[in-house]
Scaffold this motif. Structure first.
Motif, PDB file in Angstrom:
ATOM      1  N   PRO A  92       0.695  -1.193   0.086  1.00 20.27           N
ATOM      2  CA  PRO A  92      -0.050  -0.070   0.182  1.00 20.27           C
ATOM      3  C   PRO A  92       0.836   1.427  -0.036  1.00 20.27           C
ATOM      4  CG  PRO A  92      -0.888  -1.742   1.524  1.00 20.27           C
ATOM      5  CD  PRO A  92       0.535  -2.163   1.138  1.00 20.27           C
ATOM      6  N   LYS A  93       2.065   1.080   0.428  1.00 23.79           N
ATOM      7  CA  LYS A  93       3.060   2.396   0.441  1.00 23.79           C
ATOM      8  C   LYS A  93       3.636   2.592  -0.791  1.00 23.79           C
ATOM      9  CE  LYS A  93       4.478   1.735   5.235  1.00 23.79           C
ATOM     10  NZ  LYS A  93       5.478   1.296   6.187  1.00 23.79           N
ATOM     11  N   LYS A  94       3.394   1.755  -1.782  1.00 22.07           N
ATOM     12  CA  LYS A  94       3.899   1.880  -3.106  1.00 22.07           C
ATOM     13  C   LYS A  94       2.720   1.600  -4.174  1.00 22.07           C
ATOM     14  CE  LYS A  94       8.696   0.782  -1.928  1.00 22.07           C
ATOM     15  NZ  LYS A  94       9.673  -0.231  -2.387  1.00 22.07           N
ATOM     16  N   PRO A  95       1.399   2.362  -4.295  1.00 20.33           N
ATOM     17  CA  PRO A  95       0.479   1.997  -5.203  1.00 20.33           C
ATOM     18  C   PRO A  95       0.566   2.382  -6.722  1.00 20.33           C
ATOM     19  CG  PRO A  95       0.192   4.010  -3.928  1.00 20.33           C
ATOM     20  CD  PRO A  95       1.469   3.694  -3.505  1.00 20.33           C
ATOM     21  N   GLN A  96       1.571   3.243  -6.913  1.00 19.45           N
ATOM     22  CA  GLN A  96       1.599   3.561  -8.326  1.00 19.45           C
ATOM     23  C   GLN A  96       1.940   2.192  -9.251  1.00 19.45           C
ATOM     24  OE1 GLN A  96       0.432   6.440 -10.057  1.00 19.45           O
ATOM     25  NE2 GLN A  96      -0.505   6.914  -7.814  1.00 19.45           N
ATOM     26  N   HIS A  97       1.222   2.168 -10.368  1.00 18.19           N
ATOM     27  CA  HIS A  97       1.838   1.175 -11.373  1.00 18.19           C
ATOM     28  C   HIS A  97       0.860   1.290 -12.646  1.00 18.19           C
ATOM     29  CE1 HIS A  97      -1.927  -0.643  -9.026  1.00 18.19           C
ATOM     30  NE2 HIS A  97      -2.052  -0.964 -10.366  1.00 18.19           N
ATOM     31  N   THR A  98       1.077   0.391 -13.743  1.00 16.09           N
ATOM     32  CA  THR A  98       0.307   0.656 -14.968  1.00 16.09           C
ATOM     33  C   THR A  98      -0.137  -0.859 -14.925  1.00 16.09           C
ATOM     34  OG1 THR A  98       1.975  -0.188 -16.288  1.00 16.09           O
ATOM     35  CG2 THR A  98       2.142   2.045 -15.865  1.00 16.09           C
ATOM     36  N   TRP A  99      -1.339  -0.850 -15.866  1.00 18.82           N
ATOM     37  CA  TRP A  99      -2.012  -2.124 -16.047  1.00 18.82           C
ATOM     38  C   TRP A  99      -1.139  -3.038 -16.944  1.00 18.82           C
ATOM     39  CZ3 TRP A  99      -2.991  -4.949 -20.516  1.00 18.82           C
ATOM     40  CH2 TRP A  99      -3.888  -6.031 -20.439  1.00 18.82           C
ATOM     41  N   ALA A 100      -0.146  -2.340 -17.513  1.00 21.74           N
ATOM     42  CA  ALA A 100       0.862  -3.262 -18.475  1.00 21.74           C
ATOM     43  C   ALA A 100       1.727  -3.980 -17.415  1.00 21.74           C
ATOM     44  CB  ALA A 100       1.447  -2.748 -19.707  1.00 21.74           C
ATOM     45  N   GLU A 101       2.139  -3.166 -16.492  1.00 19.49           N
ATOM     46  CA  GLU A 101       3.184  -3.459 -15.735  1.00 19.49           C
ATOM     47  C   GLU A 101       2.601  -4.863 -14.731  1.00 19.49           C
ATOM     48  OE1 GLU A 101       5.768   0.576 -14.887  1.00 19.49           O
ATOM     49  OE2 GLU A 101       4.034  -0.256 -13.459  1.00 19.49           O
ATOM     50  N   ILE A 102       1.680  -4.609 -14.102  1.00 24.19           N
ATOM     51  CA  ILE A 102       0.939  -5.670 -13.089  1.00 24.19           C
ATOM     52  C   ILE A 102       0.539  -6.771 -13.714  1.00 24.19           C
ATOM     53  CG2 ILE A 102      -1.480  -4.569 -12.913  1.00 24.19           C
ATOM     54  CD1 ILE A 102      -0.589  -4.612  -9.818  1.00 24.19           C
ATOM     55  N   ALA A 103      -0.166  -6.511 -14.857  1.00 24.23           N
ATOM     56  CA  ALA A 103      -1.025  -7.467 -15.732  1.00 24.23           C
ATOM     57  C   ALA A 103      -0.121  -8.397 -16.796  1.00 24.23           C
ATOM     58  CB  ALA A 103      -2.123  -7.157 -16.223  1.00 24.23           C
ATOM     59  N   ASP A 104       1.092  -7.840 -17.032  1.00 22.92           N
ATOM     60  CA  ASP A 104       2.181  -8.376 -17.912  1.00 22.92           C
ATOM     61  C   ASP A 104       1.281  -8.200 -19.126  1.00 22.92           C
ATOM     62  OD1 ASP A 104       4.160  -9.844 -19.239  1.00 22.92           O
ATOM     63  OD2 ASP A 104       3.288 -11.717 -18.943  1.00 22.92           O
ATOM     64  N   ASP A 105       0.595  -7.069 -19.458  1.00 25.81           N
ATOM     65  CA  ASP A 105      -0.023  -6.837 -20.736  1.00 25.81           C
ATOM     66  C   ASP A 105      -1.026  -7.851 -21.065  1.00 25.81           C
ATOM     67  OD1 ASP A 105       1.371  -4.437 -21.877  1.00 25.81           O
ATOM     68  OD2 ASP A 105       3.053  -5.581 -22.239  1.00 25.81           O
ATOM     69  N   GLY A 106      -1.523  -8.388 -20.020  1.00 24.16           N
ATOM     70  CA  GLY A 106      -2.756  -9.192 -19.941  1.00 24.16           C
ATOM     71  C   GLY A 106      -2.248 -10.852 -20.149  1.00 24.16           C
ATOM     72  N   TYR A 107      -0.909 -11.003 -20.000  1.00 24.10           N
ATOM     73  CA  TYR A 107      -0.681 -12.431 -20.103  1.00 24.10           C
ATOM     74  C   TYR A 107      -0.051 -13.075 -18.702  1.00 24.10           C
ATOM     75  CZ  TYR A 107       0.340 -11.850 -25.195  1.00 24.10           C
ATOM     76  OH  TYR A 107       0.210 -11.671 -26.612  1.00 24.10           O
ATOM     77  N   ILE A 108      -0.384 -12.405 -17.734  1.00 24.45           N
ATOM     78  CA  ILE A 108      -0.375 -12.582 -16.212  1.00 24.45           C
ATOM     79  C   ILE A 108       0.956 -13.440 -15.937  1.00 24.45           C
ATOM     80  CG2 ILE A 108      -2.661 -12.152 -16.163  1.00 24.45           C
ATOM     81  CD1 ILE A 108      -3.067 -15.092 -15.211  1.00 24.45           C
ATOM     82  N   ARG A 109       1.955 -13.314 -16.557  1.00 29.36           N
ATOM     83  CA  ARG A 109       3.178 -13.969 -16.092  1.00 29.36           C
ATOM     84  C   ARG A 109       3.685 -13.515 -15.173  1.00 29.36           C
ATOM     85  NH1 ARG A 109       5.369 -13.710 -22.203  1.00 29.36           N
ATOM     86  NH2 ARG A 109       4.479 -11.715 -21.773  1.00 29.36           N
ATOM     87  N   THR A 110       3.252 -12.339 -14.362  1.00 35.10           N
ATOM     88  CA  THR A 110       3.590 -11.386 -13.238  1.00 35.10           C
ATOM     89  C   THR A 110       2.612 -12.331 -12.002  1.00 35.10           C
ATOM     90  OG1 THR A 110       1.847  -9.941 -13.712  1.00 35.10           O
ATOM     91  CG2 THR A 110       4.037  -9.340 -14.155  1.00 35.10           C
ATOM     92  N   HIS A 111       2.042 -13.487 -12.294  1.00 39.23           N
ATOM     93  CA  HIS A 111       1.117 -13.981 -11.073  1.00 39.23           C
ATOM     94  C   HIS A 111       2.074 -14.580 -10.374  1.00 39.23           C
ATOM     95  CE1 HIS A 111      -1.513 -16.405  -9.242  1.00 39.23           C
ATOM     96  NE2 HIS A 111      -0.925 -17.533  -9.499  1.00 39.23           N
ATOM     97  N   ASP A 112       1.907 -13.918  -8.859  1.00 38.54           N
ATOM     98  CA  ASP A 112       2.632 -14.504  -7.752  1.00 38.54           C
ATOM     99  C   ASP A 112       1.722 -15.488  -6.836  1.00 38.54           C
ATOM    100  OD1 ASP A 112       4.036 -15.196  -5.553  1.00 38.54           O
ATOM    101  OD2 ASP A 112       4.605 -12.906  -5.156  1.00 38.54           O
ATOM    102  N   PRO A 113       2.235 -16.879  -6.997  1.00 38.30           N
ATOM    103  CA  PRO A 113       1.254 -17.784  -6.052  1.00 38.30           C
ATOM    104  C   PRO A 113       1.085 -17.372  -4.434  1.00 38.30           C
ATOM    105  CG  PRO A 113       2.533 -18.871  -7.827  1.00 38.30           C
ATOM    106  CD  PRO A 113       2.943 -17.488  -7.547  1.00 38.30           C
ATOM    107  N   ASN A 114       2.231 -16.827  -4.025  1.00 40.90           N
ATOM    108  CA  ASN A 114       2.174 -16.318  -2.751  1.00 40.90           C
ATOM    109  C   ASN A 114       1.971 -14.743  -2.375  1.00 40.90           C
ATOM    110  OD1 ASN A 114       3.565 -18.818  -1.933  1.00 40.90           O
ATOM    111  ND2 ASN A 114       5.215 -18.174  -2.956  1.00 40.90           N
ATOM    112  N   GLY A 115       1.044 -14.043  -3.469  1.00 46.30           N
ATOM    113  CA  GLY A 115       0.617 -12.849  -3.235  1.00 46.30           C
ATOM    114  C   GLY A 115      -0.373 -12.641  -2.126  1.00 46.30           C
ATOM    115  N   ASN A 116      -0.297 -11.545  -1.604  1.00 46.89           N
ATOM    116  CA  ASN A 116      -1.365 -11.180  -0.657  1.00 46.89           C
ATOM    117  C   ASN A 116      -2.798 -10.566  -1.246  1.00 46.89           C
ATOM    118  OD1 ASN A 116      -0.647  -8.700  -1.459  1.00 46.89           O
ATOM    119  ND2 ASN A 116       0.310  -8.219   0.610  1.00 46.89           N
ATOM    120  N   THR A 117      -2.998 -10.376  -2.622  1.00 46.90           N
ATOM    121  CA  THR A 117      -3.820  -9.597  -3.049  1.00 46.90           C
ATOM    122  C   THR A 117      -4.507 -10.273  -4.438  1.00 46.90           C
ATOM    123  OG1 THR A 117      -3.106  -7.355  -2.248  1.00 46.90           O
ATOM    124  CG2 THR A 117      -4.413  -7.259  -4.222  1.00 46.90           C
ATOM    125  N   LEU A 118      -5.737 -10.187  -4.581  1.00 50.93           N
ATOM    126  CA  LEU A 118      -6.393 -10.583  -5.871  1.00 50.93           C
ATOM    127  C   LEU A 118      -6.271  -9.428  -6.729  1.00 50.93           C
ATOM    128  CD1 LEU A 118      -7.675 -13.260  -7.296  1.00 50.93           C
ATOM    129  CD2 LEU A 118      -9.646 -12.345  -6.607  1.00 50.93           C
TER     130      LEU A 118
END
Length: 229
Positions: A92-118
């Motif tokens: 929450p202290k670093k909220p800025q991002h783009t859709w392309a960065e966080i979603a890997d341009d829709g390919y979701i290879r950025t998916h983190d199985p240990n993530g805390n957020t859906l």
């Protein structure tokens, strides 16, 4: 976190005026891909960028990398909408991002199985079905996924498609404030508020979107069974 869930499947009824119709929310699969692409085309007509619509490789990644986060809703056997997400480790202290960065341009290879957020990558409903409340039903289903996996929150940034009408008069932040004050109705932000989402902050340059002039409002739903600390 239970990542070995058997999947999501719920049967319910929606009302078309006074006529109840059987609906099913379930995880989408490869045999749905062509229909899901058609749903996207109908849901996001020009000037929405055509290159941002799903392709088969993106959909294949969704069902391979995080099948529990790939949902569709059928109404009497017709796929009428879909919603896609991935897991991220959100600070929450670093909220800025783009859709392309966080979603890997829709390919979701950025998916983190240990993530805390859906994180919601996409939500779309065919225009002919929008009066049935399917978007809210899909959102509720994703909230249930958050609870099932024991996550902190659902997160996503909503487009601000009416902002271009006001951009010469007010900033994106003021626009968001006026939507929250009920002075402006924005079809996306107002919808997300009705779904129970709460705003965090405006993100500039989030998505190549002419109507929003690149802006989006980051909004969350906190898991009520998890500590807010």
């Amino acid at each position: 976190m239970n990542l070995r869930s058997p999947g999501y499947n719920k049967t319910l009824y929606v009302y078309d005026d006074r006529l109840p119709k059987r609906a099913v929310i379930r995880n989408y699969k490869e045999s749905d891909f062509q229909e899901l692409i058609e749903v996207q085309k109908e849901s996001f007509p020009p000037p929405y960028p055509a290159e941002l619509l799903w392709n088969e490789q993106q959909l294949a990644n969704h069902v391979q990398l995080f099948p529990l986060g790939a949902l569709c809703i059928e109404v009497e056997g017709v796929v009428a909408g879909s919603m896609t997400s991935l897991l991220v480790n959100f600070d929450p202290k670093k909220p800025q991002h783009t859709w392309a960065e966080i979603a890997d341009d829709g390919y979701i290879r950025t998916h983190d199985p240990n993530g805390n957020t859906l994180y919601v990558v996409d939500l779309c409903v065919r225009p002919a079905y929008r009066k049935l409340g399917l978007g809210q039903m899909l959102m509720q289903a994703m909230y249930e996924v958050v609870v099932q996996l024991g996550l902190q929150r659902l997160l996503g940034a909503g487009r601000m498609p009416k902002y271009h009408q006001y951009a010469n008069e007010i900033s994106a932040n003021v626009y968001a404030e006026q939507v929250l004050a009920g002075k402006i109705h924005d079809p996306v932000i107002s919808f997300l508020l009705r779904c129970g989402r709460t705003p965090l902050e405006v993100i500039p340059n989030y998505l190549d979107d002419e109507e929003s002039l690149g802006h989006a409002l980051l909004m969350e739903w906190r898991n009520p069974f998890k500590s807010s600390s």
